[in-house]
Each structure stands twice: as C-alpha cells, then as structure tokens.
Design a protein around this motif. Structure first.
Motif, short mmCIF file in Angstrom:
data_model
loop_
_atom_site.label_atom_id
_atom_site.label_comp_id
_atom_site.label_asym_id
_atom_site.label_seq_id
_atom_site.Cartn_x
_atom_site.Cartn_y
_atom_site.Cartn_z
N PRO A 193 0.63 -1.02 0.25
CA PRO A 193 0.53 0.10 -0.17
C PRO A 193 0.67 1.24 -0.17
N THR A 194 1.99 1.37 0.82
CA THR A 194 2.89 2.83 0.51
C THR A 194 3.51 2.79 -0.57
N GLY A 195 4.01 2.11 -1.19
CA GLY A 195 4.27 1.88 -2.87
C GLY A 195 2.96 2.73 -3.82
N ARG A 196 1.69 2.22 -3.43
CA ARG A 196 0.50 2.95 -4.60
C ARG A 196 0.39 3.90 -3.95
N ALA A 197 0.50 4.29 -2.63
CA ALA A 197 0.77 6.02 -2.10
C ALA A 197 1.32 6.33 -2.69
N PHE A 198 2.54 6.28 -3.06
CA PHE A 198 3.59 7.02 -3.58
C PHE A 198 3.13 8.01 -5.38
N VAL A 199 2.60 6.30 -5.80
CA VAL A 199 2.09 6.06 -7.03
C VAL A 199 0.60 7.37 -7.24
N ALA A 200 0.10 7.56 -6.56
CA ALA A 200 -0.89 8.25 -6.32
C ALA A 200 -0.30 9.76 -6.27
N ILE A 201 0.08 9.58 -5.50
CA ILE A 201 0.28 10.85 -4.90
C ILE A 201 1.17 11.89 -7.00
N ARG A 202 2.03 10.87 -7.08
CA ARG A 202 3.20 11.26 -8.24
C ARG A 202 1.78 11.29 -9.86
N ASP A 203 0.57 10.82 -9.82
CA ASP A 203 -0.61 11.13 -10.48
C ASP A 203 -1.04 12.06 -10.32
N SER A 204 -1.55 12.64 -8.74
CA SER A 204 -2.51 14.03 -9.18
C SER A 204 -2.75 14.15 -7.42
N GLU A 205 -2.26 14.79 -7.11
CA GLU A 205 -1.51 14.96 -5.34
C GLU A 205 -2.89 14.47 -4.00
N ILE A 206 -4.17 15.78 -5.19
CA ILE A 206 -5.93 16.20 -5.38
C ILE A 206 -6.17 15.04 -5.35
N SER A 207 -6.63 13.98 -5.83
CA SER A 207 -7.26 13.16 -5.99
C SER A 207 -6.45 11.09 -4.19
N ALA A 208 -4.97 11.69 -4.08
CA ALA A 208 -4.98 10.85 -3.80
C ALA A 208 -5.13 11.00 -1.84
N GLN A 209 -5.33 12.89 -1.93
CA GLN A 209 -5.45 13.21 -0.58
C GLN A 209 -7.53 12.49 -0.24
N MET A 211 -9.06 10.47 -1.50
CA MET A 211 -8.88 9.11 -0.78
C MET A 211 -8.65 8.87 0.34
N GLY A 212 -7.67 9.48 1.08
CA GLY A 212 -7.08 9.37 2.15
C GLY A 212 -6.09 9.34 2.39
N ILE A 213 -5.08 9.71 1.49
CA ILE A 213 -3.33 9.52 1.34
C ILE A 213 -2.60 10.45 2.23
N HIS A 214 -1.90 10.34 3.64
CA HIS A 214 -1.38 11.79 3.67
C HIS A 214 -0.03 11.78 3.34
N LEU A 215 -0.44 13.49 2.99
CA LEU A 215 0.81 13.60 1.83
C LEU A 215 2.27 14.04 2.70
N ALA A 216 2.01 14.25 3.63
CA ALA A 216 2.89 14.60 4.53
C ALA A 216 4.20 13.44 4.67
N ARG A 217 3.08 12.77 5.10
CA ARG A 217 3.83 11.67 5.95
C ARG A 217 4.72 10.95 4.30
N TYR A 218 3.47 10.05 3.35
CA TYR A 218 4.53 9.87 2.39
C TYR A 218 5.33 10.74 1.24
N LYS A 219 4.98 11.48 1.06
CA LYS A 219 6.28 13.03 0.46
C LYS A 219 7.37 12.44 1.49
N SER A 220 7.62 12.43 2.79
CA SER A 220 8.86 12.16 3.80
C SER A 220 8.75 11.11 3.62
N MET A 221 8.06 10.08 3.58
CA MET A 221 8.88 8.59 4.45
C MET A 221 9.62 8.37 2.68
#
Length: 358
Positions: A193-209, A211-221
């Motif tokens: 799921p972490t890697g899928r969250a990375f790809v979701a952030i790459r494609d669209s940060e607004i869509s990823a957010q 869907m409940g993806i914590h942008l700050a956490r996954y970008k820092s990770m």
C-alpha cells in the motif's frame, strides 16, 4: 505474443510474471556470479560502479519516477553517506554497523530536505534540493576536522567483524548483495500500500488526498527511503574509490544522477539499471571512439558533456520513456511481427496536468 491466464490474485503482484522472467533473471544472476572469473579486473571494477550507481538510481527512481518529487541535489545524500562511512570506518566500526549509520543519517537528512516538498513542488522543489546540495558541499569543504576539507580523505577497506574485504572480487560480491537486496526491497515496497500511495501522489495529489492518503507522511517517507539508498550507494562508493573530496558530490554529480534516470526511463526499476549502465559505459565508449575522430573534436575538453547533452535532448524529444521504453517497443515489435500496425509505436500527444482539466 505471450498471453498469461491468471487464476489467482497473487499473480497480479508476483515479482516474476511468468517462467520466462524467472529463466532470464536467473541466467543474469548466474552470469553476475561468474563475472569475477570471466571479466578482467578493470571491467569488473566498472561493473562494481554500475552496481553502486544502480542503488542510488533505484532510490532516486522511487522519489522522482514513482512519487513525482524531483531532486537535483541527490549527490548530497551520497556525500553524507560516503563521509559518514569513511569516518566510522576510520574509527574501527564494522561495515554493517557503519553502513546502517550512513543510511540512517542520510535518511534523517532526507526527511529534513523533504520538508519543503510539503509546501512546494515542481521547479521550486528542484531549486530547494539544489540549494541543499550547495550547502552540503560547502559543509564538507569547511568541516576539515571530520572530512579533511578540500585536501580530501582516505578511506579504508570495509571490515566485517575483523575480516577485511581485500581485493576487487570480495567487494564486487558485497556490492552485488547490496544492489540485489535494495532492488528487491523497493520492488516489494511498490507492491505494498505504501508504494501504491507513492504512485497516487505522483499522478494527482488532490485525488490522493481525497482518498485519505496523508501527503506529508508519504512524501517524507519517500525522501527518507531515497536518501537512505543514496547513503548506501555513497558508502560503497567511498570504499570503491578509496578517496573522498567535496567536489565529487557537487552539482555535476547530481545532474549525472538525474540524467541517469531520465535516459534509463522514468517510472521503471529497469530504467534505473539501464541508466547506471549508460552512465558508466558512455565514458568508456567515448574514450574508445576518440582515436577515430579528428584531433580538434577528439581532444576537446567538453566532448563528454556535449555528447551527454545531445543524447539527453534526443531522448526527451524522440523517446521520453527512455532506454527501457525503447526496449519495450522493440520487444513488442518482435512479438507481433509480422502482424504489427505501422503507426503502433508513433509517439502520442501528451498533455500537462492543467490541460487535462479543460
């Protein structure tokens, strides 16, 4: 063309999609194991450099190719890992422990550098990472009591609990283990799921957010993992070259790393390895061709830079998917021949993110 009939959900996330993958990758691994007895020492050293840069490229690919966070100061993370490893090795620390410290410190620095990524992106993030690279290079040059400053720093051979790795063959196998472990770790991370969250952030940060993806956490990770792999590559680089100076981790090195993943193919782990082979093999190819060129061209000081620039422009304009993208097209053409369509591989028009909303 190969058709795979899937009967289990696990087949969608298997590392090897079919028996052909297992055969060719197994054959490649056997060839790499036999390389010390098949290659001269010089080419074995070049293959070791390919492994080292492949580790850094895999980390940068995770950050830029899968998370969409570009960094033009990634050589600074290599420098942090290299100097940490050199300092701890001089204190008598065993290599596994010093390597872990180098990766940990690089990851911590990566988190600090990743903080601007929470507020900026694109060109502004690239400028922020570039500024960080300048800061690290200046610190390495001024902190003479630890780094040796501009005079440089000698690096000892790695030691594993009292056993020193003497010779190129032992260090080659160490780098092979490190690059295989790093690649498998990143591949498994991308399936999680972490890697899928990375790809979701790459494609669209607004869509990823949304869907409940914590942008700050996954970008820092993503920054931390990428910096840790760069620190590992820097630690191995220090032992391979056995001498460190601040200019080795400057802007030119950072540009080489970006060039490596762009030419190799953004968004693919294979592209990281293609890019590493290109980065190490191209200078050797240029040196071999120099003798057949006119003296005014062959002896020009900026020949390698010009060749790199021309190749980069050619890939951006003609093959934006890089070397791995071109290989995929060639492989598909061979699988479909003679039933291919003339316009099958014509480059499609691309749109900016803002244009997709129109």
């Amino acid at each position: 063309m190969r058709f795979i009939f899937k009967t289990r959900y696990d087949q969608d996330i298997d590392l090897a999609k079919h028996d052909g993958h297992r055969f060719w990758y197994g054959l490649l691994f056997i060839a790499l194991l036999a390389a010390p007895w098949l290659l001269p020492e010089y080419w074995l050293a070049q293959l070791t450099f390919v492994f080292i840069y492949a580790i850094v490229a895999v980390g940068l690919m995770l950050l830029a190719g899968f998370t969409g966070q570009f960094s033009i100061g990634h050589a600074a993370f290599m420098g942090v890992g290299a100097y940490t490893e050199a300092f701890l090795a001089a204190q008598g620390w065993p290599f596994p422990l010093s390597m872990a410290c180098a990766m940990g410190l690089s990851a911590a620095v990566g988190v600090v550098v990743g903080l601007p990524a929470l507020r900026v992106k694109g060109m502004y993030l690239a400028i922020a990472t570039l500024s960080f690279g300048f800061i690290v290079e200046e610190v390495l040059a001024r902190w003479e009591s630890v780094t040796g400053g501009n005079a440089g720093l000698m690096v000892q051979r790695p030691a594993l609990f009292g056993w020193t790795l003497e010779g190129s063959t032992a260090f080659y196998f160490l780098c092979l283990v490190c690059v295989a472990g790093s690649t498998l770790a990143v591949l498994n991370l991308l399936r999680a799921p972490t890697g899928r969250a990375f790809v979701a952030i790459r494609d669209s940060e607004i869509s990823a957010q949304s869907m409940g993806i914590h942008l700050a956490r996954y970008k820092s990770m993503s920054f931390a993992i990428s910096a840790a792999l760069a620190g590992l590559g820097g630690a191995l680089y220090a032992h391979q070259i056995q001498f460190l100076s601040p200019e080795q981790f400057g802007l030119v090195q950072s540009i080489d790393l970006v060039l490596m993943i762009v030419i190799g193919g953004l968004g693919s782990i294979h592209g990281a390895f293609f890019g590493a082979v290109f980065l190490i093999g191209m200078p050797q190819l240029i040196s071999m061709v120099k003798d057949y060129l006119p003296t005014a061209i062959g002896q020009a000081t900026g020949l390698q830079t010009v060749v790199y620039g021309v190749i980069l422009i050619a890939f951006v304009m003609l093959e934006p998917m890089g070397m791995y993208g071109r290989w995929l097209k060639i492989r598909t053409w061979l699988e479909l021949y003679p039933f291919y369509r003339r316009g099958m591989f014509k480059r499609q028009k691309t749109f900016q993110k803002s244009e997709r909303l129109k």
